[in-house]
Design a protein around this motif. Structure first.
Motif, PDB file in Angstrom:
ATOM      1  N   GLY A 185       0.784  -1.224   0.000  1.00 28.56           N
ATOM      2  CA  GLY A 185       0.000   0.000   0.000  1.00 28.56           C
ATOM      3  C   GLY A 185       0.821   1.282   0.000  1.00 28.56           C
ATOM      4  O   GLY A 185       0.296   2.350  -0.318  1.00 28.56           O
ATOM      5  N   SER A 239       3.666   3.982  -1.297  1.00 25.95           N
ATOM      6  CA  SER A 239       4.048   4.445  -2.628  1.00 25.95           C
ATOM      7  C   SER A 239       5.517   4.825  -2.631  1.00 25.95           C
ATOM      8  O   SER A 239       6.103   5.111  -1.570  1.00 25.95           O
ATOM      9  CB  SER A 239       3.198   5.647  -3.034  1.00 25.95           C
ATOM     10  N   GLU A 264       2.206   3.553  -7.068  1.00 23.85           N
ATOM     11  CA  GLU A 264       1.253   4.330  -6.260  1.00 23.85           C
ATOM     12  C   GLU A 264       0.814   3.571  -5.012  1.00 23.85           C
ATOM     13  O   GLU A 264       0.657   4.145  -3.946  1.00 23.85           O
ATOM     14  CB  GLU A 264       0.031   4.694  -7.099  1.00 23.85           C
ATOM     15  N   SER A 265       0.605   2.288  -5.158  1.00 27.22           N
ATOM     16  CA  SER A 265       0.157   1.465  -4.039  1.00 27.22           C
ATOM     17  C   SER A 265       0.821   0.100  -4.192  1.00 27.22           C
ATOM     18  O   SER A 265       0.300  -0.776  -4.884  1.00 27.22           O
ATOM     19  CB  SER A 265      -1.363   1.337  -4.036  1.00 27.22           C
TER      20      SER A 265
END
Lengths: 116, 116
Positions: free
Chosen positions: A16, A18, A79-80
């Motif tokens: 999760g 980044s 991003e995640s």
């Protein structure tokens, strides 16, 4: 000349989170590439930039974004992060006018990323 | 789709002996480049040798040579007088000429062990 440089060399993320992998080249190359290397899979192209201002998807683009900041720099963003993105990431550059007729790619030292 | 196959995941060779690593590819293009890259434990990708498809003469670089068979779509790498420093992963790569994107397609690699 430093050639192709990548930062960081190692990174551990939690699922999760980044992060951005940085790549820069000092060879005045137009084209830049991001690959991931997984055991038994070889190197697979994530994204590439044929020239400043353009980017295109490669074979495995899902979960990644890229930015061609200028002619020298090409960054890869997660991003995640997911455990499936645990891999070694390579940046490369090339140019048909400066690399010679073979247009060979020159690689950075790689970033080992682990996502827990 | 263009593919590159390295059917030998691992090879061993005695120091000073000769070893051949195989690579086959599938393409409908007639003009392209082929490369062999070496990846030692440092992870750095190092270009070993390269071949243009329209050149019938096999490329050589010191102890490294290729056997390029265009009709058979085969591009094997021969390493003569093997040295301990040759121990590495070896990747075969294909790049179509004139594609405008200069993207490589890599094989899955062959790990070469050199026995003293």
């Amino acid at each position: 000349n430093a050639g192709v440089t990548q930062t960081p060399k190692f990174q551990v993320l939690k699922t999760g989170q980044s992060m951005t992998l940085q790549c820069a080249q000092d060879m005045n190359h137009n084209s830049m590439y991001w690959y991931r290397q997984d055991p038994g899979m070889g190197l697979r192209l994530i994204y590439y930039s044929a020239s400043e201002g353009t980017t295109d998807k490669g074979e495995v683009p899902n979960g990644y974004n890229v930015s061609r900041l200028n002619k020298r720099e090409f960054s890869l963003r997660l991003e995640s992060a997911a455990p499936s993105q645990t891999s070694v990431y390579f940046c490369a550059s090339s140019d048909p006018w400066t690399s010679g007729i073979y247009n060979e790619q020159f690689f950075g030292p790689g970033t080992r990323l682990t996502v827990l | 789709a263009q593919t590159v196959t390295q059917s030998q995941p691992e090879m061993s060779v005695q120091e000073a002996e000769t070893v051949t690593l195989s690579c086959t590819y599938d393409t409908s293009e007639s003009d392209y480049y082929l490369f062999w890259y070496k990846q030692p434990p440092s992870r750095q990708m190092i270009l070993v040798i390269r071949q243009e498809a329209y050149k019938q003469q096999n490329a050589t670089e010191n102890r490294f040579s290729v056997n390029f068979q265009k009709a058979a779509k085969s591009f094997s790498l021969k390493i003569s007088d093997s040295q301990l420093g040759d121990a590495a992963m070896y990747f075969c790569a294909y790049m179509p000429r004139g594609s405008g994107t200069y993207k490589y397609i890599f094989g899955t690699g062959t790990r070469l062990k050199v026995l003293a």
